[in-house]
Design an enzyme around this catalytic site. Structure first.
Site, PDB file in Angstrom:
ATOM      1  N   ARG A   2      43.250  68.728-115.352  1.00  0.00           N
ATOM      2  CA  ARG A   2      42.496  68.883-116.603  1.00  0.00           C
ATOM      3  C   ARG A   2      41.653  70.154-116.583  1.00  0.00           C
ATOM      4  O   ARG A   2      41.578  70.877-117.591  1.00  0.00           O
ATOM      5  CB  ARG A   2      41.588  67.668-116.821  1.00  0.00           C
ATOM      6  N   ASP A  56      40.775  68.558-103.650  1.00  0.00           N
ATOM      7  CA  ASP A  56      41.139  68.856-105.043  1.00  0.00           C
ATOM      8  C   ASP A  56      39.885  69.095-105.881  1.00  0.00           C
ATOM      9  O   ASP A  56      39.862  69.982-106.751  1.00  0.00           O
ATOM     10  CB  ASP A  56      41.955  67.702-105.637  1.00  0.00           C
ATOM     11  N   HIS A  94      44.093  59.182-104.419  1.00  0.00           N
ATOM     12  CA  HIS A  94      43.139  60.072-105.089  1.00  0.00           C
ATOM     13  C   HIS A  94      43.735  60.613-106.396  1.00  0.00           C
ATOM     14  O   HIS A  94      43.468  61.757-106.772  1.00  0.00           O
ATOM     15  CB  HIS A  94      42.748  61.223-104.162  1.00  0.00           C
ATOM     16  N   ASP A 122      41.431  62.388-108.729  1.00  0.00           N
ATOM     17  CA  ASP A 122      41.092  63.767-108.381  1.00  0.00           C
ATOM     18  C   ASP A 122      42.199  64.724-108.827  1.00  0.00           C
ATOM     19  O   ASP A 122      41.928  65.830-109.311  1.00  0.00           O
ATOM     20  CB  ASP A 122      40.893  63.905-106.867  1.00  0.00           C
TER      21      ASP A 122
END
Length: 259
Positions: free
Chosen positions: A185, A149, A176, A179
């Site tokens: 974002r 990712d 995770h 991540d």
């Protein structure tokens, strides 16, 4: 103007390199053009579909002494044509958690012809699934929990990914998760297309494919409707933050000068 009239700078550079190489390669001992071309023949998949083409220029460098001038020029001009044909083709990253891989496979099967029009990438196991369905990703990242990712996020920052289809499992916890949130974002920070489920991904893909078809027909790049005066959505989102960074740098410079 027809689409073929829009020639990229990368394509022109490749053509220039092709012609510039003739004088250098012609001074070496020539082999037959047929054997030279055969040695660099592009492999094909079952059914005749082309696999991702290895860099012709890289192959020429490896076979440098084996090519006569005509073969070298032809191969480099082919590289120019490849660059031109891929110029501006968006890259879509596909990711699916384990419990969502079945649905991702069904998504790929239903939208197979549309997906063939794009460059594709994604995490390791998802790309393995794409290959099993006859698609050829341009590359793959590590598995998500091992940093895949984050690798896709880095590609977004570099402007190498235009859309992300991330089928997240809403009923499982993820080691995770930080991540996953960071990738989401960055999608917002750089204003990429984003589909987090089958329905939204299908809508985004249909829209992007329609834009590609209109561009092929008219030679004009198509996109979404933007607000008046806005050319770069990512820059609009990032502008306030960037201004605070400039102010912080100015402040630190003034404080350093005062000491």
């Amino acid at each position: 103007l027809k689409p073929s009239h829009f020639v990229s700078s990368r394509s022109l550079e490749a053509q220039a390199l092709a012609r510039a190489s003739v004088a250098r390669s012609s001074a070496r001992s020539p082999r037959s053009e047929m054997s030279a071309v055969k040695s660099l023949q592009v492999p094909t998949a079952a059914g005749g579909a082309k696999r991702n083409r290895a860099s012709v220029m890289q192959r020429v460098a490896e076979e440098d002494g084996a090519l006569d001038s005509t073969a070298t020029e032809d191969l480099l001009l082919q590289q120019a044509a490849d660059v031109e044909s891929q110029e501006g083709v968006p890259t879509i990253a596909l990711v699916a958690h384990d419990n969502m891989k079945k649905l991702m496979r069904q998504f790929v099967q239903v939208h197979l012809e549309m997906l063939k029009a794009f460059k594709l990438t994604g995490t390791g196991t998802t790309c393995a699934m794409l290959r099993s369905e006859g698609l050829e990703p341009i590359g793959s990242t590590a598995s998500g929990p091992l940093g895949g990712d984050q690798q896709i996020g880095a590609m977004i920052v570099q402007g190498e990914v235009s859309a992300v289809f991330f089928f997240r499992d809403p009923f499982s916890s993820h080691a995770h998760i930080a991540d996953i949130e960071a990738l989401s974002r960055l999608v917002d920070c750089y204003q990429c297309y984003y589909g987090s489920n089958y329905r939204s991904s299908s809508a985004v893909l249909s829209f992007m494919h329609g834009n590609l078809q209109r561009r092929a027909a008219t030679g004009v790049r198509c996109s979404i409707m933007k607000p008046l005066g806005v050319e770069d959505l990512a820059e609009t989102v990032q502008s306030d933050y960037k201004s605070t960074r400039a102010a912080a740098l100015t402040k630190s410079s003034v404080e350093a000068a005062a000491k």
